[in-house]
Design a protein around this motif. Structure first.
Motif, PDB file in Angstrom:
ATOM      1  N   LYS A 168      11.943  31.913  78.562  1.00 51.08           N
ATOM      2  CA  LYS A 168      13.094  31.830  77.654  1.00 51.08           C
ATOM      3  C   LYS A 168      12.584  31.309  76.315  1.00 51.08           C
ATOM      4  O   LYS A 168      12.402  30.120  76.118  1.00 51.08           O
ATOM      5  N   ASP A 170      14.037  31.192  73.523  1.00 53.58           N
ATOM      6  CA  ASP A 170      15.027  30.534  72.679  1.00 53.58           C
ATOM      7  C   ASP A 170      15.257  29.076  73.072  1.00 53.58           C
ATOM      8  O   ASP A 170      16.008  28.358  72.421  1.00 53.58           O
ATOM      9  N   ARG A 171      14.622  28.606  74.154  1.00 46.60           N
ATOM     10  CA  ARG A 171      14.791  27.231  74.588  1.00 46.60           C
ATOM     11  C   ARG A 171      13.927  26.295  73.755  1.00 46.60           C
ATOM     12  O   ARG A 171      12.778  26.596  73.440  1.00 46.60           O
ATOM     13  N   LYS A 175      10.505  26.324  78.238  1.00 46.49           N
ATOM     14  CA  LYS A 175      10.521  27.765  77.986  1.00 46.49           C
ATOM     15  C   LYS A 175      10.113  28.557  79.225  1.00 46.49           C
ATOM     16  O   LYS A 175      10.451  29.724  79.354  1.00 46.49           O
TER      17      LYS A 175
END
Length: 325
Positions: A168, A170-171, A175
């Motif tokens: 992820k 966008d974390r 991630k």
């Protein structure tokens, strides 16, 4: 909402007190200004406050068909898992909720080995991700989440879980998430580990009620239990059903395949959400006599491991924060 969303002629003879479009409900609950400015309320003389409440609940139930199941409240007398408190570890311990006379067919070793080889091929193309993956397991060993199995023997009751990486980008924090596949099957006719476990009751409250309660207060509070599933200990007799494969040294060209097993609850199991919910509710019952108001507030404000509630002022918010810790 646009004007064409409502036909005023159709509303003349109806008893509905509120006409809304489905794509605007969450915007209203979350307080988006544009949604609040454009909502049109159409009142009827026959409508009461109870009619409004019933309409909203019927609407939300309709929107949740096939997604949300009927909520069941967990109680100490109806827990579907054997739950106890381990005073030495300072954690709750549970057994896996096996279906009667159900066990996985085979031990999942072959499919886990095949998935491991595929995973290594992908990770070798990204050394940084490979290192993160390996570090995650080493940290889990240190924290008691998993443990190394020195022996390579597979006695009866062992089952191996395939795993893979979910990234992820966008974390801001974690991630990389390692996901374990308890639904993996050796073939189309065999049973997976999840097929052999009871799902358990749905003790999660309706998100509609939580959001509506949040929006009814001037101050909202949100929090979560860090690594919530890993806070719950698995009974030692069930741990061999939660084995998985990894390698001893990622820097070796030909590393040795080693075995680990989980000592804590795994997110990929079908009953994991129900186990977590029941553990939280069971824990809160211990404080009903000492802190009845706070226990009741928290009991009604958890969505799995996320706390969503509201307070009237900053003083109450600070008090709730300190007590909830």
């Amino acid at each position: 909402m646009r004007e064409k969303d409502i036909d005023h002629k159709d509303c003349q003879n109806c008893d509905a007190a509120l006409h809304i479009t489905s794509d605007s409900v969450l915007e209203l609950l979350l307080g988006i200004p544009e949604a609040l400015r454009t909502f049109i309320y159409v009142y009827s003389e026959q409508c009461s406050d109870q009619d409004l409440s019933d309409d909203l609940h019927r609407f939300w139930e309709t929107e949740s068909i096939g997604i949300a199941e009927e909520t069941q409240t967990a109680s100490m007398s109806s827990l579907f898992v054997d739950l106890k408190y381990d005073w030495i570890l300072g954690r709750y311990q549970v057994t896996l909720p096996w279906k009667t006379d159900f066990r996985p067919q085979g031990n999942g070793y072959e499919i886990s080995m095949a998935r491991l080889n595929q995973l290594r091929s992908k990770l070798q193309k990204d050394k940084s991700l490979f290192q993160q993956y390996d570090t995650t397991f080493k940290m889990q060993v240190q924290n008691g989440v998993i443990e190394h199995i020195p022996s390579k023997t597979h006695q009866d009751g062992c089952y191996f879980l395939p795993h893979h990486a979910v990234i992820k980008t966008d974390r801001e924090t974690t991630k990389l998430r390692i996901v374990f596949d308890a639904s993996a099957k050796a073939n189309k006719t065999s049973l997976s580990l999840n097929d052999c476990l009871e799902k358990g009751p749905n003790g999660i409250p309706h998100i509609f009620n939580l959001l509506l309660n949040l929006r009814s207060h001037p101050i909202g509070l949100t929090a979560d239990i860090e690594k919530a599933f890993h806070q719950i200990v698995i009974d030692p007799k069930d741990r061999d059903a939660l084995r998985f494969l990894w390698i001893d040294d990622i820097s070796k060209p030909r590393p040795e395949v080693i075995q680990y097993r989980f000592c804590r609850l795994v997110f990929g199991l079908t009953p994991s959400p129900a186990i977590l919910t029941e553990t939280i509710q069971y824990h809160l019952t211990r404080f009903l006599l000492k802190e009845p108001e706070m226990a009741e507030l928290l009991s009604q404000s958890f969505y799995v491991n996320d706390l969503i509630c509201g307070v009237q002022n900053e003083e109450q918010g600070i008090h709730t924060y300190e007590k909830a810790r």
